[in-house]
Enzyme design. Sequence first.
Site, PDB file in Angstrom:
ATOM      1  N   LYS A 116       0.840  -1.215   0.000  1.00  0.00           N
ATOM      2  CA  LYS A 116       0.000   0.000   0.000  1.00  0.00           C
ATOM      3  C   LYS A 116       0.869   1.258   0.000  1.00  0.00           C
ATOM      4  CE  LYS A 116      -4.209  -2.040   0.814  1.00  0.00           C
ATOM      5  NZ  LYS A 116      -5.479  -2.303   1.356  1.00  0.00           N
ATOM      6  N   LYS A 198      -3.329  -9.881  -6.653  1.00  0.00           N
ATOM      7  CA  LYS A 198      -4.597 -10.440  -6.168  1.00  0.00           C
ATOM      8  C   LYS A 198      -5.774  -9.533  -6.520  1.00  0.00           C
ATOM      9  CE  LYS A 198      -5.340  -8.572  -1.565  1.00  0.00           C
ATOM     10  NZ  LYS A 198      -6.730  -8.442  -1.226  1.00  0.00           N
ATOM     11  N   LYS A 201     -10.521  -5.048  -3.787  1.00  0.00           N
ATOM     12  CA  LYS A 201     -11.627  -4.095  -3.924  1.00  0.00           C
ATOM     13  C   LYS A 201     -11.147  -2.663  -4.039  1.00  0.00           C
ATOM     14  CE  LYS A 201     -13.532  -5.171   0.345  1.00  0.00           C
ATOM     15  NZ  LYS A 201     -12.614  -5.154   1.492  1.00  0.00           N
TER      16      LYS A 201
HETATM   17  P1  ATP Z   1      -8.235  -4.333  -0.288  1.00  0.00           P
HETATM   18  O1  ATP Z   1      -7.638  -5.000  -1.471  1.00  0.00           O
HETATM   19  O2  ATP Z   1      -9.011  -3.121  -0.619  1.00  0.00           O
HETATM   20  O3  ATP Z   1      -7.266  -4.146   0.823  1.00  0.00           O
HETATM   21  P2  ATP Z   1      -9.504  -6.794   0.044  1.00  0.00           P
HETATM   22  O4  ATP Z   1     -10.118  -7.005  -1.277  1.00  0.00           O
HETATM   23  O5  ATP Z   1      -8.248  -7.507   0.387  1.00  0.00           O
HETATM   24  O6  ATP Z   1      -9.345  -5.273   0.268  1.00  0.00           O
HETATM   25  P3  ATP Z   1     -10.609  -7.321   2.700  1.00  0.00           P
HETATM   26  O7  ATP Z   1     -11.849  -6.770   3.248  1.00  0.00           O
HETATM   27  O8  ATP Z   1      -9.373  -6.718   3.203  1.00  0.00           O
HETATM   28  O9  ATP Z   1     -10.642  -7.165   1.105  1.00  0.00           O
HETATM   29  O10 ATP Z   1     -10.618  -8.894   2.841  1.00  0.00           O
HETATM   30  C1  ATP Z   1     -11.672  -9.691   3.318  1.00  0.00           C
HETATM   31  C2  ATP Z   1     -11.295 -11.158   3.200  1.00  0.00           C
HETATM   32  O11 ATP Z   1     -11.165 -11.539   1.832  1.00  0.00           O
HETATM   33  C3  ATP Z   1      -9.947 -11.504   3.851  1.00  0.00           C
HETATM   34  O12 ATP Z   1     -10.055 -12.750   4.495  1.00  0.00           O
HETATM   35  C4  ATP Z   1      -9.002 -11.606   2.694  1.00  0.00           C
HETATM   36  O13 ATP Z   1      -7.919 -12.477   2.948  1.00  0.00           O
HETATM   37  C5  ATP Z   1      -9.912 -12.196   1.625  1.00  0.00           C
HETATM   38  N1  ATP Z   1      -9.448 -11.844   0.285  1.00  0.00           N
HETATM   39  C6  ATP Z   1      -9.203 -10.586  -0.177  1.00  0.00           C
HETATM   40  N2  ATP Z   1      -8.812 -10.620  -1.445  1.00  0.00           N
HETATM   41  C7  ATP Z   1      -8.789 -11.927  -1.819  1.00  0.00           C
HETATM   42  C8  ATP Z   1      -8.463 -12.607  -3.034  1.00  0.00           C
HETATM   43  N3  ATP Z   1      -8.083 -11.950  -4.102  1.00  0.00           N
HETATM   44  N4  ATP Z   1      -8.553 -13.958  -3.063  1.00  0.00           N
HETATM   45  C9  ATP Z   1      -8.955 -14.643  -1.971  1.00  0.00           C
HETATM   46  N5  ATP Z   1      -9.274 -14.057  -0.792  1.00  0.00           N
HETATM   47  C10 ATP Z   1      -9.198 -12.721  -0.708  1.00  0.00           C
END
Ligand code: ATP
Length: 333
Positions: A116, A198, A201
């Site tokens: 980040k 990955k 969001k």
């Molecule tokens: P950001 O990318 O904005 O930081 P994020 O998409 O990682 O957010 P979170 O709310 O931080 O979303 O994650 C919620 C859950 O989803 C966590 O358990 C995280 O490990 C899982 N997760 C996030 N992205 C992925 C992905 N690409 N594949 C599988 N699991 C994911």
Amino acid sequence: MKDIKNKIIFSAAQPSGNLHLGNYLGAIKQWIDLQNNYKSIFSIVDYHAITIYQEPQKLREKILETAMIYLAAGIDPKKSIIFVQSDVREHTELAWILNTISKISELELMTQYKDKVKKLRSNVSVGLFDYPVLMAADILLYKTDFVPVGEDQKQHIEFARMLARRFNNLYGEIFIEPKEIIIKEGARIMGLDDPEKKMSKSAENQNNYIALIDEPSLIKEKIKKAVTDSGKEIVYDLEKKKGIANLLTIYSLVSSKTIKQLEKEYKGKNYGEFKKDLGEAIVYFLDPLQKNLKKLKENPANVKKILKNGAEQAKIIASKNLEEAKNKIGINY
Ligand code: ATP
Ligand code: LTN
């Protein structure tokens, strides 16, 4: 030893944007099954979300929408506690205590933080740096045994485990050392626009992810646009065909067909056909969740009631455990 029925599960997602297929396949899907066998607590972590600026009105909406998605996906408030992090003040209070035993050098090693920082350059808040400590507080506050998450959160849970051990050594045994639960497939769904990173969001490009609330036509369009590799064959090859490998993983998880079966089914067919079918499979997979969500959106007051009730239940456990920690430290007189 706690009986399995009394073991505690805690997990959470940030209301910082649209929950996507990666969040669902990597984390939320597991929560639904686990809630039948464990004491389960699921949070919407708004204080984590604001470690990066969120537009206030949008944040307000996303907090409620994230809760609705949990419910629409099958988290049952009769079986699990669902609540918003900021409704239980004990989280930030324990985070402060844990700050005093966390080392700057440890936080500097966190991959998510480093990624980040690269994106934000100099606009990095102390809150973002401290994110893993608040996350450790979320987990330790409930004496959590297991934390079901996607692969990207592993390092943060190792850190929480280490803090539990450090606290217990310094002040006496109270915290449980939590363990992550990470599924084999789906734990790291990659971005549709860039299969090296990955699905996220907070990605700038909307075509990076399939949001759980995307309309069917948009889902199909995003899949059509997904980056694939040169070549024609639909085979799972993580070295040479990362894009197709990611799409095969998603296809397998939304259709319950194995990757081997899919490779066979699409032998001799082209990317276009494959993507068309995958788009339809995702739409079909998300249909029940989207229908449930539509119903929940008609009655937000009901969802707010569930959240307030969840916060009350969470608070009972959290305040007791926090008091215990404060007593151990000598923060009482
Ligand atoms: P950001 O990318 O904005 O930081 P994020 O998409 O990682 O957010 P979170 O709310 O931080 O979303 O994650 C919620 C859950 O989803 C966590 O358990 C995280 O490990 C899982 N997760 C996030 N992205 C992925 C992905 N690409 N594949 C599988 N699991 C994911
Ligand atoms: N950092 C997590 C969200 C999160 C979390 C938690 C997950 C905050 N607190 C406690 C599990 C347990 C993420 O998914 N990015």
